[in-house]
Write a protein that holds these residues in place. Structure first.
Motif, mmCIF file in Angstrom:
data_model
loop_
_atom_site.group_PDB
_atom_site.id
_atom_site.type_symbol
_atom_site.label_atom_id
_atom_site.label_comp_id
_atom_site.label_asym_id
_atom_site.label_seq_id
_atom_site.Cartn_x
_atom_site.Cartn_y
_atom_site.Cartn_z
ATOM 1 N N GLN A 1 1.039 -1.019 0.116
ATOM 2 C CA GLN A 1 0.140 0.044 0.197
ATOM 3 C C GLN A 1 0.554 0.829 -0.299
ATOM 4 O OE1 GLN A 1 -3.111 -0.725 -0.283
ATOM 5 N NE2 GLN A 1 -3.621 1.703 -0.323
ATOM 6 N N GLN A 2 1.956 1.301 0.673
ATOM 7 C CA GLN A 2 3.129 2.251 1.177
ATOM 8 C C GLN A 2 3.612 2.234 -0.453
ATOM 9 O OE1 GLN A 2 5.799 1.376 4.122
ATOM 10 N NE2 GLN A 2 4.251 2.238 5.050
ATOM 11 N N TRP A 3 3.758 1.568 -1.402
ATOM 12 C CA TRP A 3 4.844 2.080 -2.915
ATOM 13 C C TRP A 3 3.658 2.569 -3.320
ATOM 14 C CZ3 TRP A 3 9.476 2.139 -2.726
ATOM 15 C CH2 TRP A 3 10.124 1.449 -1.462
ATOM 16 N N ILE A 4 2.450 2.265 -3.593
ATOM 17 C CA ILE A 4 1.234 2.632 -4.183
ATOM 18 C C ILE A 4 0.391 3.604 -3.710
ATOM 19 C CG2 ILE A 4 -1.900 1.596 -5.153
ATOM 20 C CD1 ILE A 4 -0.875 -1.282 -4.379
ATOM 21 N N GLU A 5 0.686 4.319 -2.507
ATOM 22 C CA GLU A 5 0.883 5.328 -2.691
ATOM 23 C C GLU A 5 1.514 6.361 -2.933
ATOM 24 O OE1 GLU A 5 0.433 5.499 1.263
ATOM 25 O OE2 GLU A 5 -1.679 4.558 1.709
ATOM 26 N N LEU A 6 2.470 6.091 -3.327
ATOM 27 C CA LEU A 6 3.914 7.062 -3.516
ATOM 28 C C LEU A 6 3.429 7.129 -4.918
ATOM 29 C CD1 LEU A 6 7.520 5.563 -2.486
ATOM 30 C CD2 LEU A 6 5.899 7.524 -2.177
ATOM 31 N N GLY A 7 3.595 5.410 -6.006
ATOM 32 C CA GLY A 7 2.585 5.879 -7.163
ATOM 33 C C GLY A 7 1.557 6.809 -7.935
ATOM 34 N N VAL A 8 0.514 6.052 -6.934
ATOM 35 C CA VAL A 8 -0.471 7.523 -7.215
ATOM 36 C C VAL A 8 -0.108 9.254 -6.395
ATOM 37 C CG1 VAL A 8 -3.286 8.311 -6.107
ATOM 38 C CG2 VAL A 8 -2.084 5.595 -6.859
ATOM 39 N N GLU A 9 0.815 9.048 -5.666
ATOM 40 C CA GLU A 9 0.807 10.329 -5.849
ATOM 41 C C GLU A 9 2.023 11.343 -7.288
ATOM 42 O OE1 GLU A 9 3.481 13.287 -2.300
ATOM 43 O OE2 GLU A 9 4.238 10.632 -2.382
ATOM 44 N N HIS A 10 2.652 10.245 -7.333
ATOM 45 C CA HIS A 10 3.517 10.511 -8.681
ATOM 46 C C HIS A 10 2.042 11.035 -9.749
ATOM 47 C CE1 HIS A 10 5.030 10.207 -13.254
ATOM 48 N NE2 HIS A 10 6.807 10.162 -11.905
ATOM 49 N N ALA A 11 1.749 10.296 -9.610
ATOM 50 C CA ALA A 11 0.279 10.167 -11.379
ATOM 51 C C ALA A 11 -0.634 11.141 -11.018
ATOM 52 C CB ALA A 11 -1.035 8.931 -11.354
ATOM 53 N N LYS A 12 -0.604 11.709 -9.955
ATOM 54 C CA LYS A 12 -1.723 12.682 -9.569
ATOM 55 C C LYS A 12 -0.776 14.253 -9.623
ATOM 56 C CE LYS A 12 -5.231 11.437 -6.050
ATOM 57 N NZ LYS A 12 -5.835 11.244 -5.006
ATOM 58 N N SER A 13 0.525 14.110 -9.470
ATOM 59 C CA SER A 13 1.255 15.755 -9.336
ATOM 60 C C SER A 13 1.683 15.921 -10.619
ATOM 61 C CB SER A 13 2.927 15.323 -9.280
ATOM 62 O OG SER A 13 3.616 14.444 -9.790
ATOM 63 N N LYS A 14 1.735 14.728 -11.769
ATOM 64 C CA LYS A 14 1.709 14.665 -13.164
ATOM 65 C C LYS A 14 -0.233 14.715 -14.037
ATOM 66 C CE LYS A 14 6.072 13.636 -13.146
ATOM 67 N NZ LYS A 14 6.680 14.333 -14.192
ATOM 68 N N LEU A 15 -0.639 14.873 -13.290
ATOM 69 C CA LEU A 15 -2.184 15.374 -13.618
ATOM 70 C C LEU A 15 -2.260 17.284 -13.350
ATOM 71 C CD1 LEU A 15 -4.324 12.792 -12.952
ATOM 72 C CD2 LEU A 15 -4.142 12.998 -15.109
ATOM 73 N N LYS A 16 -2.326 17.147 -12.490
ATOM 74 C CA LYS A 16 -1.617 18.937 -12.329
ATOM 75 C C LYS A 16 -1.433 19.203 -12.957
ATOM 76 C CE LYS A 16 -2.418 17.903 -6.951
ATOM 77 N NZ LYS A 16 -1.750 18.074 -5.455
ATOM 78 N N ASN A 17 0.132 19.125 -13.073
ATOM 79 C CA ASN A 17 0.782 20.065 -14.208
ATOM 80 C C ASN A 17 0.633 19.978 -15.561
ATOM 81 O OD1 ASN A 17 2.708 20.447 -11.845
ATOM 82 N ND2 ASN A 17 3.726 18.837 -12.095
#
Length: 111
Positions: A94-110
Motif C-alpha cells: 500500500q505504501q508503494w502504491i501511494e507513492l505511485g498514485v502521488e506521482h500520477a496526481k502530480s503529473k495530472l496537476k501539472n
C-alpha cells in the motif's frame, strides 16, 4: 517477458481502497496500473515497478530492496523496482502504491 500474476492481483486488490478508478495496460513486458492515463505502479517479472516523484527518489533509492528501473540498461527517470522482499505485506504494498498514485496526481496537476 512475463509478470507475477499474484503480485498483479495484490495490486488490483489494493487499488480498490482508493476512490479513483484505475486502468490496466501491458507495458515493459509486464502490466501497469494507470490513473487517468498516468502510470502509478506495475508488475514486471517478479518486481513491483513504482513511479516516484523526483524529490523523493534519493530517499526511496536508499531503501532496502529498491533499485533504479534500468529496463534498457540505463536508469529511467522517476521509476524504481522493488523486489518482492520489499512488498511482502499488504501495508508495504500500500505504501508503494501511494507513492505511485502521488506521482500520477502530480503529473495530472501539472498538465
Amino acid at each position: 517477458m512475463a509478470y507475477n500474476e499474484t503480485l498483479a492481483n495484490r495490486i488490483r486488490g489494493a487499488l480498490t481502497l482508493f476512490p479513483e478508478k484505475f486502468t490496466e495496460k501491458k507495458m515493459f513486458g509486464g502490466i501497469a496500473f494507470l490513473l487517468e492515463g498516468k502510470m502509478t505502479v506495475g508488475a514486471i517479472n517478479d518486481d513491483l515497478m513504482v513511479r516516484v516523484i523526483s524529490t523523493k527518489m534519493n530517499n526511496v533509492l536508499n531503501q532496502e530492496h529498491v533499485r533504479p528501473m534500468d529496463f534498457t540498461g540505463k536508469p529511467m527517470k522517476e521509476f524504481v523496482f522493488v523486489a518482492m522482499d520489499g512488498c511482502q505485506t499488504e501495508e508495504q504494498l500500500q505504501q508503494w502504491i501511494e507513492l505511485g498514485v502521488e506521482h500520477a496526481k502530480s503529473k495530472l496537476k501539472n498538465g
